[in-house]
Write an enzyme that holds these catalytic residues in place. Structure first.
Site, short mmCIF file in Angstrom:
data_model
loop_
_atom_site.label_atom_id
_atom_site.label_comp_id
_atom_site.label_asym_id
_atom_site.label_seq_id
_atom_site.Cartn_x
_atom_site.Cartn_y
_atom_site.Cartn_z
N HIS A 54 69.36 44.95 56.09
CA HIS A 54 69.83 44.30 57.32
C HIS A 54 70.86 43.24 56.98
O HIS A 54 70.85 42.67 55.90
CB HIS A 54 68.68 43.67 58.11
CG HIS A 54 67.80 42.77 57.29
ND1 HIS A 54 66.81 43.25 56.47
CD2 HIS A 54 67.77 41.42 57.16
CE1 HIS A 54 66.20 42.25 55.87
NE2 HIS A 54 66.77 41.12 56.26
N HIS A 98 72.20 39.63 58.28
CA HIS A 98 71.99 38.48 59.16
C HIS A 98 73.33 38.06 59.72
O HIS A 98 74.31 37.91 58.98
CB HIS A 98 71.43 37.28 58.38
CG HIS A 98 70.04 37.46 57.89
ND1 HIS A 98 68.96 36.97 58.56
CD2 HIS A 98 69.56 38.06 56.78
CE1 HIS A 98 67.85 37.26 57.88
NE2 HIS A 98 68.19 37.92 56.79
P1 AMP Z 1 65.08 38.69 55.12
O1 AMP Z 1 64.33 37.47 54.69
O2 AMP Z 1 66.53 38.72 54.75
O3 AMP Z 1 64.36 39.96 54.70
O4 AMP Z 1 65.11 38.65 56.70
C1 AMP Z 1 64.07 39.08 57.51
C2 AMP Z 1 64.34 38.48 58.88
O5 AMP Z 1 63.66 39.26 59.84
C3 AMP Z 1 63.84 37.05 59.05
O6 AMP Z 1 64.95 36.24 59.48
C4 AMP Z 1 62.77 37.16 60.13
O7 AMP Z 1 62.78 36.06 61.00
C5 AMP Z 1 63.16 38.43 60.84
N1 AMP Z 1 62.08 39.18 61.46
C6 AMP Z 1 60.92 39.55 60.89
N2 AMP Z 1 60.20 40.31 61.76
C7 AMP Z 1 60.93 40.40 62.89
C8 AMP Z 1 60.74 41.04 64.15
N3 AMP Z 1 59.63 41.71 64.42
N4 AMP Z 1 61.71 40.91 65.08
C9 AMP Z 1 62.83 40.22 64.83
N5 AMP Z 1 63.08 39.62 63.66
C10 AMP Z 1 62.14 39.68 62.71
#
Ligand code: AMP
Ligand code: ZN
Length: 145
Positions: free
Chosen positions: A101, A103
């Site tokens: 993903h 950000h």
């Molecule tokens: P990373 O730490 O780069 O893997 O980012 C994961 C991101 O996903 C974090 O910013 C979380 O806040 C976000 N996240 C986790 N679960 C969900 C969800 N169900 N819906 C939306 N965002 C999420």
């Protein structure tokens, strides 16, 4: 391919509801549940790739092109002052969800966020040593990649 136990596969494919900002055949852009700033969004491919290393080049191009287009719209609508794109690979890099993903983090003057850690200062010798390791067998980084 989707992965059965992956939450972002489920979100990207609409099996788990999300605040969707954009969707097409290959991607969904959603609002992050734990926003770093107002409007923090995530670009999710609908197929499962754990990280950048697994992401095919065509998907990579499309993902970043989409992030670029979204950044334009979001900047207009949110009146943010700038943007960070952030993309974590591996636990050590802060990745917590192992589905690729990007950000998208709108930035506002005074938002108080710190993205990225402190940086040091390298001398020319150190830089050259690292360059040699990365570019070994290549001519000044002009080789094939
Ligand atoms: P990373 O730490 O780069 O893997 O980012 C994961 C991101 O996903 C974090 O910013 C979380 O806040 C976000 N996240 C986790 N679960 C969900 C969800 N169900 N819906 C939306 N965002 C999420
Ligand atoms: Zn997945």
């Amino acid at each position: 391919m989707k992965k059965d136990d992956c939450i972002f596969c489920k979100i990207a494919n609409g099996e788990i509801p999300s605040k969707t900002l954009y969707e097409d055949e290959r991607f969904r852009v959603i609002l992050d549940l734990g926003p770093a700033t107002r409007g923090h969004a995530l670009v999710l491919p609908k197929e499962h790739f754990a990280n950048l290393y697994e992401l095919p080049e065509e998907w990579c191009r499309e993902a970043f092109a989409l992030a670029g287009r979204m950044a334009g719209r979001m900047t207009e609508r949110l009146s943010c002052d700038g943007f960070n794109l952030l993309q974590n690979n591996g636990e050590v890099a802060g990745q917590t969800v192992f589905h690729f993903h990007i950000h998208m983090i709108p930035r506002y003057y005074g938002d108080g966020q710190i993205i990225g850690g402190k940086q040091g200062k390298a001398d020319q010798e150190e830089l050259e040593a690292v360059r040699r390791i990365i570019c070994e067998g290549e001519e000044q980084g002009r080789g094939t990649l």
